[in-house]
Design a protein around this motif. Structure first.
Motif, short mmCIF file in Angstrom:
data_model
loop_
_atom_site.label_atom_id
_atom_site.label_comp_id
_atom_site.label_asym_id
_atom_site.label_seq_id
_atom_site.Cartn_x
_atom_site.Cartn_y
_atom_site.Cartn_z
N ALA A 145 0.82 -1.21 0.00
CA ALA A 145 0.00 0.00 0.00
C ALA A 145 0.86 1.26 0.00
CB ALA A 145 -0.94 0.00 1.21
N LEU A 146 1.97 1.25 0.74
CA LEU A 146 2.88 2.39 0.73
C LEU A 146 3.42 2.63 -0.68
CD1 LEU A 146 4.87 1.65 4.02
CD2 LEU A 146 3.40 3.62 3.63
N GLN A 147 3.75 1.56 -1.36
CA GLN A 147 4.26 1.68 -2.72
C GLN A 147 3.21 2.25 -3.67
OE1 GLN A 147 6.95 -1.36 -4.88
NE2 GLN A 147 4.88 -1.96 -5.45
N SER A 148 1.97 1.80 -3.54
CA SER A 148 0.90 2.30 -4.42
C SER A 148 0.72 3.81 -4.27
CB SER A 148 -0.42 1.58 -4.11
OG SER A 148 -0.34 0.21 -4.40
N LEU A 149 0.67 4.29 -3.04
CA LEU A 149 0.51 5.72 -2.83
C LEU A 149 1.76 6.48 -3.26
CD1 LEU A 149 -0.98 8.19 -1.92
CD2 LEU A 149 -0.48 7.60 0.47
N GLY A 150 2.94 5.91 -3.02
CA GLY A 150 4.17 6.55 -3.47
C GLY A 150 4.20 6.71 -4.97
N ARG A 151 3.78 5.70 -5.70
CA ARG A 151 3.75 5.80 -7.16
C ARG A 151 2.68 6.78 -7.62
NH1 ARG A 151 4.49 -0.71 -8.41
NH2 ARG A 151 6.79 -0.71 -8.35
N LYS A 152 1.63 6.93 -6.83
CA LYS A 152 0.61 7.92 -7.16
C LYS A 152 1.17 9.34 -6.98
CE LYS A 152 -3.27 7.22 -7.92
NZ LYS A 152 -4.04 7.12 -9.20
N PHE A 153 1.84 9.61 -5.86
CA PHE A 153 2.47 10.92 -5.68
C PHE A 153 3.43 11.22 -6.83
CE2 PHE A 153 2.02 10.39 -0.81
CZ PHE A 153 0.83 11.08 -0.81
N ALA A 154 4.23 10.20 -7.20
CA ALA A 154 5.24 10.40 -8.23
C ALA A 154 4.62 10.62 -9.60
CB ALA A 154 6.19 9.20 -8.26
N PHE A 155 3.37 10.20 -9.79
CA PHE A 155 2.67 10.51 -11.04
C PHE A 155 2.52 12.02 -11.19
CE2 PHE A 155 -1.28 11.70 -13.14
CZ PHE A 155 -1.14 11.09 -14.38
N PHE A 156 2.26 12.69 -10.08
CA PHE A 156 2.01 14.13 -10.13
C PHE A 156 3.30 14.94 -10.23
CE2 PHE A 156 -1.82 12.47 -8.05
CZ PHE A 156 -2.79 13.02 -8.87
N ASN A 157 4.31 14.59 -9.43
CA ASN A 157 5.53 15.42 -9.46
C ASN A 157 6.62 14.85 -10.38
OD1 ASN A 157 6.62 13.32 -7.86
ND2 ASN A 157 6.39 14.49 -5.96
N ASN A 158 6.36 13.69 -10.97
CA ASN A 158 7.27 13.08 -11.93
C ASN A 158 8.63 12.74 -11.31
OD1 ASN A 158 7.67 12.00 -14.53
ND2 ASN A 158 8.79 13.83 -15.19
N TYR A 159 8.62 12.41 -10.02
CA TYR A 159 9.83 11.97 -9.35
C TYR A 159 9.91 10.45 -9.37
CZ TYR A 159 10.08 16.76 -7.45
OH TYR A 159 10.15 18.12 -7.29
N THR A 160 11.04 9.92 -8.92
CA THR A 160 11.21 8.47 -8.86
C THR A 160 10.68 7.95 -7.53
OG1 THR A 160 13.16 8.55 -10.29
CG2 THR A 160 12.86 6.57 -8.94
N PRO A 161 9.75 7.01 -7.54
CA PRO A 161 9.22 6.44 -6.30
C PRO A 161 10.03 5.22 -5.87
CG PRO A 161 7.88 5.70 -8.15
CD PRO A 161 8.98 6.54 -8.73
N GLN A 162 10.45 5.17 -4.60
CA GLN A 162 11.18 4.00 -4.13
C GLN A 162 11.23 3.97 -2.61
OE1 GLN A 162 15.02 5.37 -6.05
NE2 GLN A 162 15.85 4.55 -4.15
N GLN A 163 11.51 2.78 -2.08
CA GLN A 163 11.71 2.63 -0.65
C GLN A 163 12.92 3.44 -0.22
OE1 GLN A 163 11.63 -1.43 0.76
NE2 GLN A 163 12.77 -0.92 2.62
N SER A 164 12.87 3.98 0.99
CA SER A 164 13.86 4.95 1.46
C SER A 164 15.12 4.28 2.01
CB SER A 164 13.25 5.85 2.54
OG SER A 164 14.18 6.80 2.99
N ILE A 165 15.78 3.52 1.17
CA ILE A 165 17.08 2.97 1.56
C ILE A 165 18.02 3.18 0.39
CG2 ILE A 165 16.45 0.62 0.83
CD1 ILE A 165 18.26 -0.34 3.21
N GLY A 166 19.20 3.69 0.68
CA GLY A 166 20.16 4.01 -0.37
C GLY A 166 21.29 3.01 -0.42
N LEU A 167 22.51 3.52 -0.33
CA LEU A 167 23.68 2.64 -0.32
C LEU A 167 23.72 1.80 0.95
CD1 LEU A 167 26.46 5.09 -1.55
CD2 LEU A 167 25.22 3.37 -2.89
N TYR A 168 23.18 2.35 2.01
CA TYR A 168 23.14 1.67 3.30
C TYR A 168 21.91 2.17 4.06
CZ TYR A 168 25.74 6.04 4.06
OH TYR A 168 26.15 7.34 4.05
N PRO A 169 21.51 1.48 5.13
CA PRO A 169 20.33 1.92 5.89
C PRO A 169 20.54 3.28 6.54
CG PRO A 169 20.92 -0.35 6.41
CD PRO A 169 22.06 0.21 5.62
N THR A 170 19.45 4.01 6.72
CA THR A 170 19.48 5.26 7.48
C THR A 170 18.44 5.14 8.59
OG1 THR A 170 17.91 6.23 5.92
CG2 THR A 170 20.24 6.69 5.57
#
Length: 554
Positions: A362-387
């Motif tokens: 569900a988090l992913q679905s809403l994230g992809r919906k937000f990204a539809f509007f601002n045209n950003y990349t939707p993804q889980q908040s982990i990069g090279l390492y955990p924060t």
């Protein structure tokens, strides 16, 4: 070279990550180590082969400049981050090297600043950035909104900044609360924080303009009106006012202004977005007090962090169990956003582990919906390492509230033209969608969105679309729209609401995009303004959020 970097070279303080403690320096030459020992500010150039790697770096180590099309970014690193990236060159297919020319230039800039060559922190305007309000101007705008719209707005004191707690000036940690006081409570809440990292100019301004848009369109825009009648918006416009005040003088200040941490002029304070109590100090933060990601001496040690946490706990019920695998109920109401810049990303939990959160789908679905509007990349908040110790992991982990970070734009000091032409309109649309689904954010984004709603005489028309997602980072499934209905004056979530069926404009519900038609009778209605709510359902039985239009009866 973009404008933000030209400005940096022209006299803005850099935030270097000073190596205060002994650290692993694998792969770093003696000459490179000497540069870190000599300079408080060290600028490195990272070359990358693909944008996905660049985004991971940007999540973990905020860049000063990113050039996706040219395949490089500039980062103000400490020795520990530099060493980490050097060690990962082969596995990440990147290369990192010191940019000694820019490092030398920034060292001179910092020396001038430390000798009083910078702007006074009491300056009430931001040179070359007239579109961004200062802390004082932001607060003045909020107070003006409250004075002009007392039935829609209130100005809430949620705590004190660090400087205020030690009687060194500082600020109240204020919340601008927007909702109609004439309608019944309780109501679902959208809570937004911005400018928790001081140097991110666009964030507070975006949210201030969002507030202005809402109050200025209440009563004339049907969607804004029903949203403020039935929901609440809580905006902490300046979440790090002490630090932001320093940044307004031209400094790339990130942390708060707690002078107990680090003796260096540009690296004092704690990183508030590593200081939150949920799983604090479980990776991706630093014990080095001079590091940009210094997590503080203990969980929620900073008054700014306490203010956000205490306020969130006062407005949201704890809907998630005590175990990491416990999901929040699907019908959870309420939503949290933390607005940052930059990197053009929409992020959600977890950030401190690579596993998918219990409500991850569900988090992913809403994230992809937000990204539809601002045209950003939707993804889980982990990069090279955990924060760890971040706002969104606290909101989701501690309370079960769906929580997202928006990383706006391409620069900390975004040009006013880029802000007003691109960042503002696209993210206002994303924010409006956030408010539209606040009542059930784990459920409504999976249903069709109603757009292009119109009422001419008794003829009601609209479109229903089940496929408005950003699919640049995975594909969100869409279904056929199978039905739609309108509701007159009483929204569908309220007892006694009556559904009036709408038809497919082409005669059959057989597509993920459908035109809708209906007839609205005004017979028996009182004179004045009435609200028509429209929603649609897909083949999986998912209802989407409502859209509304006014019906005026003479």
């Amino acid at each position: 070279m973009n404008l933000s970097w030209k400005i940096l070279l022209g006299g803005i303080t850099f935030l270097g990550l000073t190596a205060c403690n002994s650290i692993n320096s694998r792969g770093v030459s003696n000459e490179e180590q000497a540069v870190f020992q000599k300079n408080e500010v060290v600028v490195s150039r990272v070359k990358f082969q693909d944008a996905a790697t660049a985004r991971k770096i940007a999540i973990s180590i905020e860049p000063v400049e990113t050039n996706y099309d040219q395949g490089y970014m500039l980062i103000d690193t400490g020795l520990e981050d530099f060493s980490y990236l050097r060690d990962q060159e082969g596995s990440l297919n990147i290369s990192i090297e010191l940019d000694q020319q820019i490092t030398a230039q920034q060292t001179k800039v910092l020396e001038r600043f430390s000798q009083g060559g910078g702007l006074s922190s009491s300056t009430r305007s931001i040179p070359s950035f007239a579109c961004y309000r200062t802390v004082e101007e932001t607060f003045t705008t909020a107070q003006q909104i409250v004075a002009a719209k007392p039935t829609l707005a209130s100005w809430v004191d949620a705590g004190d900044s660090w400087k205020k707690t030690v009687n060194q000036g500082g600020y109240d940690m204020r919340i601008l609360k927007l909702t109609s006081s004439t309608t019944a409570t309780p109501k679902p809440i959208l809570f937004v924080t911005s400018a928790i990292h001081a140097r991110e100019y666009t964030t507070a301004e975006l949210m201030t303009r969002f507030a202005e848009y809402l109050v200025n369109n209440y009563g004339t825009n049907a969607d804004v009106t029903w949203m403020l009648d039935t929901q609440e918006v809580h905006l902490m416009l300046q979440t790090n006012p002490d630090g932001r005040k320093v940044a307004e003088a031209g400094s790339l200040w990130r942390k708060n202004n707690n002078t107990n941490y680090c003796t260096s002029g540009s690296t004092k304070g704690a990183d508030l977005n590593r200081n939150f109590s949920f799983e604090w100090n479980t990776g991706g933060s630093s014990a080095n007090r001079c590091n940009e990601t210094y997590r503080g001496p203990s969980a929620a040690s900073e008054p700014e962090t306490k203010a956000v946490q205490n306020y969130a706990r006062s407005i949201f019920a704890d809907g998630r169990g005590p175990n990491l695998a416990d999901a929040a109920p699907a019908n959870t109401a309420g939503l949290y956003l933390d607005i940052h810049s930059y990197s053009q990303l929409v992020l959600w939990s977890w950030g401190n582990r690579s596993t998918v959160a219990p409500n991850g789908t569900a988090l992913q679905s809403l994230g992809r919906k937000f990204a539809f509007f601002n045209n950003y990349t939707p993804q889980q908040s982990i990069g090279l390492y955990p924060t760890s110790g971040t706002t969104i992991d606290f909101m989701y982990g501690d309370l079960g509230i769906p929580a997202y970070t928006f990383e706006l734009g391409t620069s900390f000091f975004e040009t006013c033209s880029a802000f007003t032409s691109t960042i503002l309109p696209s993210n206002l649309n994303a924010l409006m969608y956030a408010l539209r689904v606040t009542r059930a954010p784990y459920q409504l984004p999976s249903g069709p969105e109603v757009t292009s709603i119109s009422l001419v005489g008794s003829s009601l028309s609209a479109s229903a679309n089940d496929a408005r997602y950003n699919n640049t980072n995975g594909t969100e499934a869409s279904q056929n729209v199978t039905s739609a209905a309108y509701y007159l004056d009483t929204p569908p979530w309220t007892a006694g609401a009556t559904a009036n069926a709408m038809t497919a404009s082409d005669g059959s519900f057989n597509s993920s995009l459908e035109g809708l038609s209906g007839t609205v009778s005004s017979a028996g209605l009182s004179s004045g303004k009435h609200t028509v709510y429209v929603r649609a359902r897909d083949a999986l039985g998912n209802w989407g959020p409502v859209s509304a239009v006014f019906l005026t009866v003479p």
